[in-house]
Design an enzyme around this catalytic site. Structure first.
Site, PDB file in Angstrom:
ATOM      1  CE  LYS A 206      -4.495  30.138 -16.736  1.00 39.84           C
ATOM      2  NZ  LYS A 206      -4.024  31.371 -16.114  1.00 39.84           N
ATOM      3  CG  HIS A 207      -6.491  25.766 -14.522  1.00 42.17           C
ATOM      4  ND1 HIS A 207      -5.743  24.613 -14.591  1.00 42.17           N
ATOM      5  CD2 HIS A 207      -5.596  26.784 -14.430  1.00 42.17           C
ATOM      6  CE1 HIS A 207      -4.458  24.908 -14.541  1.00 42.17           C
ATOM      7  NE2 HIS A 207      -4.340  26.219 -14.443  1.00 42.17           N
TER       8      HIS A 207
ATOM      9  CG  ASN B   9     -22.472  26.505  -6.002  1.00 44.44           C
ATOM     10  OD1 ASN B   9     -23.286  25.849  -6.618  1.00 44.44           O
ATOM     11  ND2 ASN B   9     -22.373  26.464  -4.688  1.00 44.44           N
TER      12      ASN B   9
ATOM     13  CG  HIS C 117     -19.674  19.886 -11.137  1.00 43.66           C
ATOM     14  ND1 HIS C 117     -18.886  20.641 -10.301  1.00 43.66           N
ATOM     15  CD2 HIS C 117     -20.967  20.117 -10.773  1.00 43.66           C
ATOM     16  CE1 HIS C 117     -19.656  21.285  -9.439  1.00 43.66           C
ATOM     17  NE2 HIS C 117     -20.911  20.995  -9.701  1.00 43.66           N
TER      18      HIS C 117
END
Length: 388
Positions: A67-68, A228, A388
């Site tokens: 999810k996301h 993180n 990221h």
């Protein structure tokens, strides 16, 4: 496929979105059904890399629930004990190894897995497709599909369920780039594969074979989790993931709270909840979580009572504390070094007995001392996994 227009970008008002195959490359995927959005593709591509790497590292069918652009859960094919089969509502169902892996991945945090994107390391069989048929999900990516399994999935959501086939033999470029605010950022791809060998530098305690499997599972999962991040794993599945927090101890607390909720899902009072006929599966899942959390509003209390066949006595704080106190043998992984012993102080509250982290903090001695104090084995991987 050289180019394909997507449903939309990250938001519907970003009306134009497309994927393009890089010059000189072949496409690593084939969209066989449905029309994905940008987020669907981001989830699919990250999730596929996770399960493919996990399959290679542990030689077990692997699954992830995304999810996301972060996993809500990830797991490998380890047989379910009776109480977990009950908690995951699969008692008596045919579960192949691949289906078992996804049932575990979905069961880690079923509230967050609502509307997920699924990744499966192996060819999708009928048993796995039939389980997917009954859950709220946007789509699936896998290396291949049995014909009947594909037909089941392609019919889901009125024919709009996204089915993507991944090219298991695809070799990605050595460098990756993204365009952001008029700039192109380029870096070497993180192609460092994680293996059992990364657990060789044990600083204190002893790692069991099961702990090694769970730590590798955790490390691979965090490699594809927004940083993180900290993860808790047990029994071949992630049971709590704390992602995208600026403070590492907040990741540790968040993942620990999720692990507690997962464990409380096995409490006899939770397993004993009896819902009226017609209450949907996702509603049953949500009510179990709210029952565990215990802070129902007056309107929720009324709706919860109406969903049950008989009144349910609440879980008292004392019962929760006693049950959580029985959680043990949990493995914790961290994508960056643990900077302060407060992370260990928090982790030991949630049954953590094994830790894998890069090491390299100026306070490494303090972290090791805290692990020795609480009887926790710790390994330094010397491998940072920021994503990221």
């Amino acid at each position: 496929m050289d180019r394909m227009e997507l449903k939309y970008g990250c938001n519907p008002h970003q009306a134009f979105a497309a994927i393009e195959v890089l010059e000189g490359q072949r496409s690593p995927i084939a969209v066989r059904n449905g029309k994905p959005s940008m987020i669907n593709l981001l989830d699919a591509l990250n999730a596929w890399q996770l399960v493919a790497e996990l399959r290679g590292a542990l030689e077990l069918p692997a699954a992830a629930s995304f999810k996301h652009v972060s996993p809500a859960g990830a797991a490998v094919a380890v047989d379910l004990p009776e109480d977990l089969a009950h908690a995951y509502e699969v008692t008596g169902r045919e579960l192949t190894p691949l289906a078992t892996a996804y049932v575990r991945a979905r069961g880690a945090d079923p509230k967050c897995s609502f509307g997920d994107f699924v990744a499966l390391s192996d060819r999708v069989d009928i048993a796995t497709a039939n389980f997917l048929k009954g859950v709220v999900s946007d789509g699936v990516i896998a290396r291949a599909y049995d014909d009947e399994a594909f037909e089941i999935l392609a019919a889901k959501k009125g024919g709009s369920f996204i089915v993507i086939e991944a090219d298991a033999g695809f070799a990605p470029p050595e460098r990756e780039s993204r365009e952001l605010f008029g700039l192109r950022l380029v870096q070497d791809r993180n192609n460092r594969l994680i293996t059992i060998a990364d657990l060789a530098d044990v600083k204190c305690g002893t790692l069991t074979d099961e702990a090694k499997r769970n730590l590798v599972l955790g490390l691979v999962t965090l490699k594809y989790t927004q940083s993180n991040s900290v993860g808790y794993s047990l029994g071949g599945q992630m049971i709590g993931i704390g992602a995208g927090q600026q403070s590492r101890v907040d990741c540790t607390k968040l993942a620990g709270a999720k692990a507690d909720t997962w464990h409380l899902g096995r409490h006899p009072k939770v397993l004993g909840l009896r819902f009226r006929k017609g209450v949907k599966r996702q509603d049953r899942i949500n009510w179990r979580v709210r029952f565990i959390e215990g802070d129902l509003t007056p309107s929720e209390q009324k709706a919860f009572a109406e969903a049950l066949e008989a009144p349910a006595p609440p879980l008292t704080p004392e019962e929760k504390a006693a049950w959580i106190g029985e959680l043990d043998g949990v493995s914790l992984t961290s994508d960056g070094f643990i900077p302060f012993r407060d992370n260990i102080e928090q982790a030991q509250k949630h049954g953590v007995r094994f830790v894998a982290q890069p090491g390299g903090s100026t306070r490494d001695d303090d972290i090791e001392a805290a692990c020795r104090e609480y009887g926790i084995a710790m390994v330094h991987t010397h491998l940072r996994l920021f994503h990221h």
